[in-house]
Each structure stands twice: as structure tokens, then as C-alpha cells.
Design a protein around this motif. Structure first.
Motif, PDB file in Angstrom:
ATOM      1  N   PRO A  72     -91.987  24.611  98.135  1.00 27.67           N
ATOM      2  CA  PRO A  72     -90.674  24.189  97.603  1.00 27.67           C
ATOM      3  C   PRO A  72     -89.535  24.845  98.367  1.00 27.67           C
ATOM      4  CG  PRO A  72     -92.170  24.802  95.829  1.00 27.67           C
ATOM      5  CD  PRO A  72     -92.841  25.202  97.099  1.00 27.67           C
ATOM      6  N   VAL A  73     -88.362  24.280  98.197  1.00 31.77           N
ATOM      7  CA  VAL A  73     -87.206  24.732  98.967  1.00 31.77           C
ATOM      8  C   VAL A  73     -86.839  26.168  98.607  1.00 31.77           C
ATOM      9  CG1 VAL A  73     -84.778  24.223  99.511  1.00 31.77           C
ATOM     10  CG2 VAL A  73     -86.397  22.355  99.079  1.00 31.77           C
ATOM     11  N   GLU A  74     -87.042  26.535  97.330  1.00 35.87           N
ATOM     12  CA  GLU A  74     -86.615  27.868  96.914  1.00 35.87           C
ATOM     13  C   GLU A  74     -87.473  28.971  97.523  1.00 35.87           C
ATOM     14  OE1 GLU A  74     -88.878  25.788  93.548  1.00 35.87           O
ATOM     15  OE2 GLU A  74     -87.165  25.369  94.842  1.00 35.87           O
ATOM     16  N   TYR A  75     -88.657  28.644  98.069  1.00 33.70           N
ATOM     17  CA  TYR A  75     -89.505  29.653  98.705  1.00 33.70           C
ATOM     18  C   TYR A  75     -89.161  29.877 100.176  1.00 33.70           C
ATOM     19  CZ  TYR A  75     -92.665  29.926  94.731  1.00 33.70           C
ATOM     20  OH  TYR A  75     -93.201  30.149  93.495  1.00 33.70           O
ATOM     21  N   ILE A  76     -88.416  28.974 100.773  1.00 38.30           N
ATOM     22  CA  ILE A  76     -88.106  29.074 102.200  1.00 38.30           C
ATOM     23  C   ILE A  76     -86.892  29.980 102.372  1.00 38.30           C
ATOM     24  CG2 ILE A  76     -87.427  27.778 104.257  1.00 38.30           C
ATOM     25  CD1 ILE A  76     -88.865  25.358 103.066  1.00 38.30           C
ATOM     26  N   PRO A  77     -86.993  31.101 103.093  1.00 41.06           N
ATOM     27  CA  PRO A  77     -85.853  32.010 103.258  1.00 41.06           C
ATOM     28  C   PRO A  77     -84.821  31.435 104.212  1.00 41.06           C
ATOM     29  CG  PRO A  77     -87.707  32.806 104.528  1.00 41.06           C
ATOM     30  CD  PRO A  77     -88.212  31.608 103.773  1.00 41.06           C
ATOM     31  N   THR A  78     -83.598  31.882 104.027  1.00 35.95           N
ATOM     32  CA  THR A  78     -82.523  31.476 104.921  1.00 35.95           C
ATOM     33  C   THR A  78     -82.557  32.328 106.191  1.00 35.95           C
ATOM     34  OG1 THR A  78     -80.987  33.005 103.855  1.00 35.95           O
ATOM     35  CG2 THR A  78     -81.108  30.770 102.951  1.00 35.95           C
ATOM     36  N   GLN A  79     -81.702  31.980 107.139  1.00 35.58           N
ATOM     37  CA  GLN A  79     -81.674  32.707 108.393  1.00 35.58           C
ATOM     38  C   GLN A  79     -81.156  34.132 108.187  1.00 35.58           C
ATOM     39  OE1 GLN A  79     -82.964  31.522 111.174  1.00 35.58           O
ATOM     40  NE2 GLN A  79     -82.553  33.477 112.228  1.00 35.58           N
ATOM     41  N   GLU A  80     -80.246  34.316 107.258  1.00 42.12           N
ATOM     42  CA  GLU A  80     -79.748  35.660 106.976  1.00 42.12           C
ATOM     43  C   GLU A  80     -80.858  36.549 106.409  1.00 42.12           C
ATOM     44  OE1 GLU A  80     -76.459  35.256 104.400  1.00 42.12           O
ATOM     45  OE2 GLU A  80     -75.166  34.248 105.878  1.00 42.12           O
ATOM     46  N   GLU A  81     -81.687  35.982 105.539  1.00 39.52           N
ATOM     47  CA  GLU A  81     -82.794  36.759 104.991  1.00 39.52           C
ATOM     48  C   GLU A  81     -83.818  37.096 106.064  1.00 39.52           C
ATOM     49  OE1 GLU A  81     -84.293  34.382 101.868  1.00 39.52           O
ATOM     50  OE2 GLU A  81     -82.680  34.870 100.446  1.00 39.52           O
ATOM     51  N   ILE A  82     -84.047  36.171 106.975  1.00 42.16           N
ATOM     52  CA  ILE A  82     -84.991  36.450 108.065  1.00 42.16           C
ATOM     53  C   ILE A  82     -84.461  37.571 108.955  1.00 42.16           C
ATOM     54  CG2 ILE A  82     -86.087  35.463 110.115  1.00 42.16           C
ATOM     55  CD1 ILE A  82     -86.146  32.773 108.670  1.00 42.16           C
ATOM     56  N   ASN A  83     -83.165  37.574 109.216  1.00 46.15           N
ATOM     57  CA  ASN A  83     -82.580  38.648 110.028  1.00 46.15           C
ATOM     58  C   ASN A  83     -82.644  39.990 109.310  1.00 46.15           C
ATOM     59  OD1 ASN A  83     -81.974  36.719 111.969  1.00 46.15           O
ATOM     60  ND2 ASN A  83     -79.890  36.387 111.192  1.00 46.15           N
ATOM     61  N   SER A  84     -82.530  39.974 107.977  1.00 49.11           N
ATOM     62  CA  SER A  84     -82.605  41.241 107.229  1.00 49.11           C
ATOM     63  C   SER A  84     -84.018  41.813 107.235  1.00 49.11           C
ATOM     64  CB  SER A  84     -82.141  41.018 105.788  1.00 49.11           C
ATOM     65  OG  SER A  84     -83.007  40.121 105.115  1.00 49.11           O
ATOM     66  N   TYR A  85     -85.040  40.958 107.445  1.00 49.97           N
ATOM     67  CA  TYR A  85     -86.420  41.468 107.517  1.00 49.97           C
ATOM     68  C   TYR A  85     -86.606  42.394 108.708  1.00 49.97           C
ATOM     69  CZ  TYR A  85     -87.579  37.808 104.119  1.00 49.97           C
ATOM     70  OH  TYR A  85     -87.633  37.024 103.005  1.00 49.97           O
ATOM     71  N   GLN A  86     -85.864  42.164 109.766  1.00 49.70           N
ATOM     72  CA  GLN A  86     -86.025  42.997 110.950  1.00 49.70           C
ATOM     73  C   GLN A  86     -85.528  44.422 110.729  1.00 49.70           C
ATOM     74  OE1 GLN A  86     -87.685  41.757 113.465  1.00 49.70           O
ATOM     75  NE2 GLN A  86     -87.769  39.701 112.506  1.00 49.70           N
ATOM     76  N   LEU A  87     -84.611  44.593 109.793  1.00 45.77           N
ATOM     77  CA  LEU A  87     -84.086  45.928 109.500  1.00 45.77           C
ATOM     78  C   LEU A  87     -84.968  46.703 108.524  1.00 45.77           C
ATOM     79  CD1 LEU A  87     -80.325  44.952 109.031  1.00 45.77           C
ATOM     80  CD2 LEU A  87     -81.437  45.794 111.109  1.00 45.77           C
ATOM     81  N   MET A  88     -85.940  46.057 107.924  1.00 45.89           N
ATOM     82  CA  MET A  88     -86.802  46.709 106.938  1.00 45.89           C
ATOM     83  C   MET A  88     -87.905  47.490 107.638  1.00 45.89           C
ATOM     84  SD  MET A  88     -87.093  43.538 104.225  1.00 45.89           S
ATOM     85  CE  MET A  88     -88.175  44.444 103.145  1.00 45.89           C
ATOM     86  N   HIS A  89     -88.520  48.404 106.860  1.00 44.72           N
ATOM     87  CA  HIS A  89     -89.650  49.158 107.398  1.00 44.72           C
ATOM     88  C   HIS A  89     -90.837  48.225 107.588  1.00 44.72           C
ATOM     89  CE1 HIS A  89     -92.831  52.267 107.609  1.00 44.72           C
ATOM     90  NE2 HIS A  89     -91.852  53.010 108.122  1.00 44.72           N
ATOM     91  N   GLU A  90     -91.725  48.598 108.498  1.00 42.25           N
ATOM     92  CA  GLU A  90     -92.841  47.712 108.834  1.00 42.25           C
ATOM     93  C   GLU A  90     -93.753  47.477 107.634  1.00 42.25           C
ATOM     94  OE1 GLU A  90     -96.406  47.319 112.183  1.00 42.25           O
ATOM     95  OE2 GLU A  90     -95.067  49.079 112.152  1.00 42.25           O
ATOM     96  N   GLU A  91     -93.922  48.495 106.792  1.00 40.18           N
ATOM     97  CA  GLU A  91     -94.782  48.321 105.628  1.00 40.18           C
ATOM     98  C   GLU A  91     -94.138  47.451 104.559  1.00 40.18           C
ATOM     99  OE1 GLU A  91     -95.785  52.148 104.220  1.00 40.18           O
ATOM    100  OE2 GLU A  91     -97.019  52.685 105.973  1.00 40.18           O
ATOM    101  N   ASP A  92     -92.810  47.501 104.462  1.00 39.18           N
ATOM    102  CA  ASP A  92     -92.104  46.700 103.465  1.00 39.18           C
ATOM    103  C   ASP A  92     -91.793  45.291 103.950  1.00 39.18           C
ATOM    104  OD1 ASP A  92     -92.154  48.983 101.950  1.00 39.18           O
ATOM    105  OD2 ASP A  92     -90.144  49.635 102.600  1.00 39.18           O
ATOM    106  N   ARG A  93     -91.890  45.061 105.242  1.00 41.32           N
ATOM    107  CA  ARG A  93     -91.553  43.754 105.799  1.00 41.32           C
ATOM    108  C   ARG A  93     -92.620  42.728 105.412  1.00 41.32           C
ATOM    109  NH1 ARG A  93     -91.201  44.271 111.929  1.00 41.32           N
ATOM    110  NH2 ARG A  93     -89.712  45.874 111.241  1.00 41.32           N
ATOM    111  N   PRO A  94     -92.233  41.510 104.962  1.00 41.47           N
ATOM    112  CA  PRO A  94     -93.245  40.482 104.623  1.00 41.47           C
ATOM    113  C   PRO A  94     -94.046  40.075 105.849  1.00 41.47           C
ATOM    114  CG  PRO A  94     -91.016  39.548 104.604  1.00 41.47           C
ATOM    115  CD  PRO A  94     -90.856  41.022 104.732  1.00 41.47           C
ATOM    116  N   LYS A  95     -95.363  39.935 105.636  1.00 44.94           N
ATOM    117  CA  LYS A  95     -96.248  39.617 106.755  1.00 44.94           C
ATOM    118  C   LYS A  95     -96.214  38.141 107.126  1.00 44.94           C
ATOM    119  CE  LYS A  95     -99.387  43.389 105.594  1.00 44.94           C
ATOM    120  NZ  LYS A  95    -100.776  43.769 105.238  1.00 44.94           N
ATOM    121  N   PHE A  96     -95.797  37.294 106.200  1.00 43.20           N
ATOM    122  CA  PHE A  96     -95.793  35.848 106.473  1.00 43.20           C
ATOM    123  C   PHE A  96     -94.476  35.270 105.967  1.00 43.20           C
ATOM    124  CE2 PHE A  96     -96.591  31.470 105.126  1.00 43.20           C
ATOM    125  CZ  PHE A  96     -97.051  30.926 106.325  1.00 43.20           C
ATOM    126  N   ILE A  97     -93.837  34.491 106.808  1.00 39.79           N
ATOM    127  CA  ILE A  97     -92.589  33.822 106.442  1.00 39.79           C
ATOM    128  C   ILE A  97     -92.902  32.346 106.225  1.00 39.79           C
ATOM    129  CG2 ILE A  97     -90.267  33.218 107.198  1.00 39.79           C
ATOM    130  CD1 ILE A  97     -90.250  35.759 108.879  1.00 39.79           C
TER     131      ILE A  97
END
Length: 744
Positions: A314-339
Motif C-alpha cells: 500500500p501507498v502508506e508503506y512506501i517511504p518518501t525521499q526525505e525519509e530515505i535520506n534520513s536513513y543514511q544518517l541513522m546508525h547501521e543497526e537502527d537503519r532498516p534493512k529493506f526499503i
């Protein structure tokens, strides 16, 4: 009975019940079965909670329905519905055997019970519920607040939200429709559901705690499946042999051997396994697997795939580009493994890059799983601390040194405050006893003695400003001259011994205990003891006082008499004090504190401190609580109504405790020790016996210098103000106040 046609309301009711005519507004109780909608069970709790006021309305509705549908006698209806035949009755008013059926055109119809049983057999069980129209699963509905739809149906189409009514529209709709109270809003499926009559009855029974099913009988008769009567003929009629009545010698020898083996420890009986009082109501069976040796640890289960792993989420599960960019600033263990991302079809879905790596890591987790179960408790250390009030909320209490009394040349061993709070008496190792003015620190009077002063104590009566001073083996009763002329005349007559009084021990006539003589130098009385006097304490009435030598002596000032009433003490006495309001007497030895009743001369209580040596004792003004200090630096609080053992034991001092003191009017007590520190505590005692005393540390008072004579040797509270006096080994007396007194 002849035929009697039904007319009016009864006829309409009969036709209405048999569905021959339809009412103008169909009530909720007669909705056809194909139009009834079953309600999801998760809405019944909300209906029962929010509609508590509707229960009475339900009862009234049920009673009114039963009255409308009940007739005075059973009647039969012909085929055309016009002619009605009444069932015949006996003379006693009982129905005949044919009364259970209703006649339609000469044929017998099934009774109501038979029809209900047949309907129950044809219908499905209560477990067959109507599936939810919405198929979003456990997804929170908050995600759809900004959308025009609320979810998806079975075919994948969007379920659009219904237009919400205003409060005015819903009120008018409820006023126009009498059955509006039966409606429940299902926010999951976004629809209103109307309760049927059977469902309202079921809910009403559940609320009242009754059996929901109408066919269940909670009062069924008990059937006894056993027969307890004795049979006529036994299995064998032969007489009992004599060997059954004689004890077996072989069994006796066997029992003796077993008893001997148990006593010697050769046989150890297995302890019965205690069943746990508590158990996990929703616990998994895998957690209770028991094996010999190492404890069993089940393998962790892999996480099941969810909506985000779908090829077309569903559309609500797909992250926006801003959320994808914020994943790069997270720690490797906290970062989601699958987008998650949306694909056109299953064929276009690529292979998962980390599939082999994650499978290998899971195998490593299973292989390197620890073989020992360790119980770890994560406790915040701050949560273990008792929740105490802030010291600012417990004011007033002494916080600052306001005045110093200087004049002694040796360590000040003892101080005492007059009951009015105007004068303070002190004794020192330099052999002088002094009287000071509390207001300005001026020394009023000095007495010089040959030996060091051990203890000084004021008389508790304000009209008798007499001071008792112990030095060596003597106790001096002196007039301080702080009273009026009339008081001075009374004191002169009181401090006069016409004839020397000699008090001896009945068991040892050769050794006198005390000798009362006049002291001409200071116009007082001198009590000569046979050994060193360490402690003096006055009775609250002012006529009696006690002295501690290797025995406890109680003296009466008015009659000039001395008695040794306490003779049997298990250990040498250290100190003794009178109860502030009752005829009780506290005597402390090195390890215990004994409480005596002076009127009965009996021991009533023994307080066990557990210390090696007691140094000081103080009684709360209420009389039910005692604090005891020791030479180990420990303090114990006794609640005499609670137990003979300490309610609380504290260790704040590194060296010996030299003095403890309670305040007469404020909930304060203080401790002083040889480490030149005085501690002030808040000690509130409640009148409620179920509430324990509240002990809160407030202030650490420093100021005395460490000398060879010791640190702080004694401490006393002002009788009216929250002030503390301390006597130090540096020959200085200090006054600690909460703030600068207004009189200065």
C-alpha cells in the motif's frame, strides 16, 4: 368452550406475530433473518461500557415486549385468519394435551420449543461470524486519517469513508427513530450495526452475570453415580486369621534398620516438589520444557513477512525521499534493512541481495546460542532509593553557626539547656562549670572544682533553677541564682541538710552508697558516692534524679533519700534516663536497653540493639520511640509499639557517637561524634500506628576542630526554637540556627 373471535388489539397482535400483516414501522425485534447483520465481537465491550445507561432501557423494552406478546389464554387461528378458536381448558384451569400446538386449517403446527430447536439446528454456530469487510489487518486506523478511504475489501477495492453526521443531525435522527439506541458504530469497517433482540438479550445476561445461553440450566439436579450401601454377602465368610492381629517381627526389624539409616544420613528423603503459587496465564509451553543437565533454550523464531515486503505494498508503506535520506544518517543497526517499493508484477521483483547473508547469520545465532540460561534483572538504581521529601519542605531546622560560647580551657564534656531556653550550663575537663546567657553568650557564673566535670543537668521545673554537677565521685546540687528572690529563698531551704544522711546497701553494710552533706563553699548539697559518677538525669517532676555508678541510684531531693531499687543488671550500666511522661525508667548496658516500671518495680521490655557497646540514649517526647547511639558509629531507632528490635539502623559516622538528642516540639533529632560532625535528621512520628516513622537526613554541621580531646562531645536542642547547641573538644560551644534570630 365455544369459539370466540378475537377483536381489537389482541387480533392485531396475533396477526402481527404470525406475519400475516406487516406493521407501519417495523420494530427492531421483528427484522427478518436475512436482513439481520451479525456484529463483530470486538464491539460488544464498547457497547456494554458506553451504554451502561441503556441497560435499564433494555429491561423495560424486554418487559414491554413480553407483556405485548403474552395473552391470557392460548388461542388458535383458522386459515383465513378471521375465525379464532380458543383452546379448551379443564375445570381447574389446566390446558389439555393438545394445547402445545396451534391449529392452522385443521393441521397441528410445531410448538414454539420445537420450532426454536429446529431453527437452532438449521442455523450455524456462534463461531461462524461475518468476516470483516475491511482487510487491512493490524494496521492502525490513524494512518488513514488523511485519506478518503479507510481500507480495502476482499477484491482490493478501496472502502470509502462515509460522511459523518453532525451532533445535531445524529440527535434528530435518534429522536425520530425509537430504535436508534440499538445502533453501534464500527470504526474498523466504517458502518453502523443494529443489534437484534436476541443480541440485546444476550448482552443483558452477560452484564448481569447470568448464563448467556437460554437453554442452559445452571441448577440441574445432581446425579449420584455411586452406591454407598453395604452388600449383604462378603467376598469371603472365613474368619480372620490370628496373624493379622499380631505385629510382624520381620517388619519391626526392617523399620528399625530404616530408622537407623535415616538418622545416620544414609537415606535422604526427597523433598516434595513445591508447586508455584503463581503461573503465567498466557505463557508458552516451550518455556516450561525441562531437561536434565543444561536448561533448554528454544531457538528464536524468524520474523514473518509483512505488508512492507510485498511486491505491491500500500501507498502508506512506501517511504518518501526525505525519509530515505534520513536513513543514511541513522546508525547501521537502527537503519532498516529493506526499503519497500512498488512493482508492476511479481515477475519484475528482483532477488533479495542480503538473503544469503541473513540466512548465514541466523544459522550462526542458532549454532552459537549460549548453553546456559542466565537470569538478569535490569533495575534502575534510582528506583531502589526510597522516595523522601525534599529538605526544603521540612524546614525549619538548624543550618548555620550563629554564636560561639568561649571561656573553657579544656574540652567541654557536657551541656544542658534550661527549660525556659534563656540559660545554658556547661561542664569541662578543666574542672569548671559555667552558666551562659543564650542571647549574647555572656558567662554569668563559674564554679571551680578539683576534678574534671563528667555531666551537668538542669532541673526541669522553671521555678527551681537548680543545676546538678557530677565530678569524680561527687554530685553537687547548686543554686544558679537565675530565679527571683522568692525562688531563691525556697531553694535555700531545699538545699539544706540538717543532719548528714548516710545511705548504705542492705547486703553490704560496710560500704555506704551515698552520703548527703552540706557544701558550704557554694551553698549547696554534696552527694558522696563510693565510685565515679558518669551520668545524671532528672525526673520530669523535678523531685527525683538518678546517678549512674556501677549501680543505678535514684535520689529524692525533698526527703534527702537514696534508694537502690535496680540491683540485678546483666552487665555494667552505661547511662539511664527517665520517661518524659510515664513512670518508666530506661537503663542501658553495653549491649541492651532495659525498660522498668517504677511503680511496679518490674522489667517490662528489653530492647536488643546488637551493638558491641552503647554510648548514649534519648527518648522521643511522645515516649514510644527511642534512639540509641553506639561507639561503632551506628544509630538504631526503636519503635516500642512495634518490636523489641530496631525499626531502622543507620551508620553515618565513621567514629564513635558521643551524644544523641530529640527536640521537644519539632520533629528533629541530632547525632554528634568524635569526627567533629553533627548530623541533623527529620524524624516525624505519626499518631497512626499503621504508619511507620519518617526519617530524612537534613543537614551536616561542621565547625569544631579535631583535637586530642575529641570532636563533638555533646549536643542538645533548644526547648522552644529549632536551634542546636554542640560542645566540642576544642573547648568551644556553638549555637546553630535556621536563620538569624529576630531578637538580635
Amino acid at each position: 368452550m365455544g369459539e370466540k373471535p378475537l377483536v381489537g388489539k389482541k387480533r392485531m397482535k396475533r396477526k402481527y406475530r404470525d406475519n400475516e400483516i406487516e406493521p407501519r414501522s417495523t420494530p427492531i425485534d421483528n427484522i427478518p433473518e436475512e436482513e439481520e447483520k451479525e456484529i463483530p465481537m470486538h464491539l460488544l465491550d464498547d457497547w456494554s461500557d458506553d451504554g451502561s445507561d441503556d441497560v435499564d432501557f433494555l429491561e423495560d423494552e424486554e418487559s414491554s415486549d413480553e407483556e405485548d406478546w403474552t395473552d391470557e389464554s392460548e388461542q388458535s387461528i383458522s386459515d383465513d385468519g378471521d375465525d379464532v378458536e380458543e383452546t379448551s381448558e379443564d375445570e381447574d384451569g389446566d390446558l389439555e394435551e393438545d394445547d402445545e400446538c396451534i391449529v392452522f386449517g385443521g393441521k397441528k403446527a410445531e410448538s414454539s420449543n420445537e420450532r426454536s430447536i429446529a431453527a437452532a439446528e438449521e442455523s450455524d454456530s456462534s463461531e461462524d461470524e461475518v468476516p470483516n469487510r475491511n482487510t487491512i489487518g493490524d494496521v492502525p486506523l490513524e494512518w488513514y486519517e488523511g485519506e478518503e478511504h479507510i481500507g480495502y475489501d476482499k477484491t482490493g477495492k478501496k472502502i470509502k469513508k462515509q460522511a459523518k453526521k453532525d451532533k445535531l443531525d445524529s440527535f434528530l435522527a435518534g429522536a425520530d427513530n425509537s430504535g436508534n439506541w440499538r445502533k453501534i458504530y464500527d470504526d474498523y469497517n466504517d458502518e453502523e450495526i443494529e443489534l437484534t433482540k436476541e443480541e440485546t438479550k444476550l448482552i443483558r445476561k452477560i452484564i448481569k452475570g447470568k448464563t448467556p445461553h437460554s437453554d442452559a440450566n445452571p441448577y440441574e439436579e445432581y446425579i449420584d453415580w455411586f452406591n454407598y450401601e453395604d452388600k449383604n454377602h462378603p467376598v469371603s465368610s472365613a474368619p480372620e486369621p490370628k496373624s493379622r492381629f499380631l505385629p510382624s517381627r520381620w517388619e519391626h526389624k526392617k523399620v528399625v534398620k530404616l530408622v537407623r539409616a535415616i538418622r545416620n544420613g544414609w537415606i535422604k528423603a526427597d523433598k516434595p516438589k513445591e508447586e508455584p503459587r503463581c503461573f503465567l496465564l498466557w505463557g508458552d509451553d516451550t518455556t516450561e520444557n525441562e531437561r536434565r543437565g543444561l536448561s533448554y533454550i528454544p531457538a528464536p523464531k524468524a520474523k514473518l513477512p509483512g505488508h512492507e515486503l510485498s511486491y505491491k505494498p500500500p501507498v502508506e508503506y512506501i517511504p518518501t525521499q526525505e525519509e530515505i535520506n534520513s536513513y543514511q544518517l541513522m546508525h547501521e543497526e537502527d537503519r532498516p534493512k529493506f526499503i519497500p517499493r512498488r512493482l508492476e508484477s511479481m515477475r519484475t521483483a528482483p532477488a533479495y541481495d542480503n538473503a544469503l547473508k541473513e540466512s548465514f547469520e541466523r544459522l550462526l545465532d542458532l549454532y552459537l546460542c549460549p548453553r546456559i540460561r542466565k537470569k538478569r534483572i535490569d533495575i534502575d538504581p534510582e528506583s531502589l532509593k526510597p522516595k523522601l521529601p525534599h529538605p526544603k519542605d521540612l524546614q525549619p531546622y538548624p543550618t548555620m553557626c550563629f554564636l560561639e560560647y568561649k571561656g573553657h580551657t579544656g574540652p567541654v564534656t557536657s551541656i544542658s539547656i534550661h527549660v525556659s531556653g534563656e540559660w545554658i550550663a556547661s561542664g569541662s575537663n578543666d574542672g569548671t562549670a559555667r552558666i551562659w546567657e543564650v542571647e549574647n553568650g555572656r558567662c554569668l557564673k563559674i564554679w571551680q572544682f578539683d576534678e574534671a566535670i563528667q555531666h551537668v543537668a538542669w532541673n526541669p521545673l522553671p521555678e527551681l533553677p537548680i543545676i546538678a554537677v557530677s565530678t569524680g565521685q561527687d554530685v553537687f546540687l547548686l543554686d544558679t541564682g537565675c530565679g527571683s528572690e522568692d525562688q531563691s529563698q525556697n531553694i535555700k531551704g531545699l538545699l539544706n541538710v540538717n543532719v548528714s544522711v548516710l545511705t548504705t546497701n542492705s547486703e553490704e553494710n560496710s560500704a555506704p552508697l551515698v552520703t548527703w552533706v552540706n557544701h558550704e563553699k557554694y551553698d549547696g548539697i554534696r552527694l558522696k558516692h563510693f565510685k565515679l559518677v558518669t551520668t545524671i538525669d532528672w525526673h520530669y517532676k523535678g523531685d527525683y534524679f538518678c546517678t549512674v555508678v556501677p549501680t543505678i541510684l535514684i535520689h529524692q531531693l525533698s526527703k534527702k533519700q537514696t534508694q537502690n531499687s535496680i540491683k540485678k543488671l546483666h552487665g555494667l550500666p552505661v547511662t539511664a534516663v527517665f520517661h518524659p511522661s510515664r513512670p518508666f525508667f530506661f537503663v542501658s548496658t553495653k549491649k541492651n536497653v532495659r525498660v522498668y516500671n517504677l511503680s511496679n518495680q518490674k522489667l517490662i521490655k528489653k530492647l536488643e540493639t546488637g551493638f558491641r557497646e552503647i554510648s548514649s540514649i534519648s527518648i522521643h517526647p511522645g515516649g514510644d520511640n527511642v534512639i540509641v547511639g553506639s561507639k561503632e558509629g551506628k544509630l538504631c531507632w526503636f519503635d516500642m509499639d512495634l518490636s523489641c528490635k530496631p525499626y531502622k539502623t543507620m551508620r553515618n559516622n565513621l567514629k564513635d557517637i558521643t551524644g544523641v538528642a530529640f527536640h521537644r516540639s519539632y520533629p528533629l533529632f541530632a547525632i554528634c561524634s568524635h569526627d567533629s560532625i553533627a548530623y541533623v535528621f527529620h524524624g516525624m512520628v505519626y499518631s497512626d500506628l499503621n504508619q511507620n516513622p519518617l526519617i530524612v537526613p537534613l543537614k551536616i554541621l561542621r565547625g569544631h576542630k579535631k583535637t586530642n580531646g575529641g570532636g563533638v562531645l555533646d549536643c542538645k536542642f533548644h526547648p522552644k526554637e529549632p536551634w542546636l547547641f554542640t560542645a566540642g573538644g576544642d573547648s568551644v560551644i556553638k549555637l546553630y540556627c535556621n536563620e538569624a534570630p529576630s531578637m538580635y
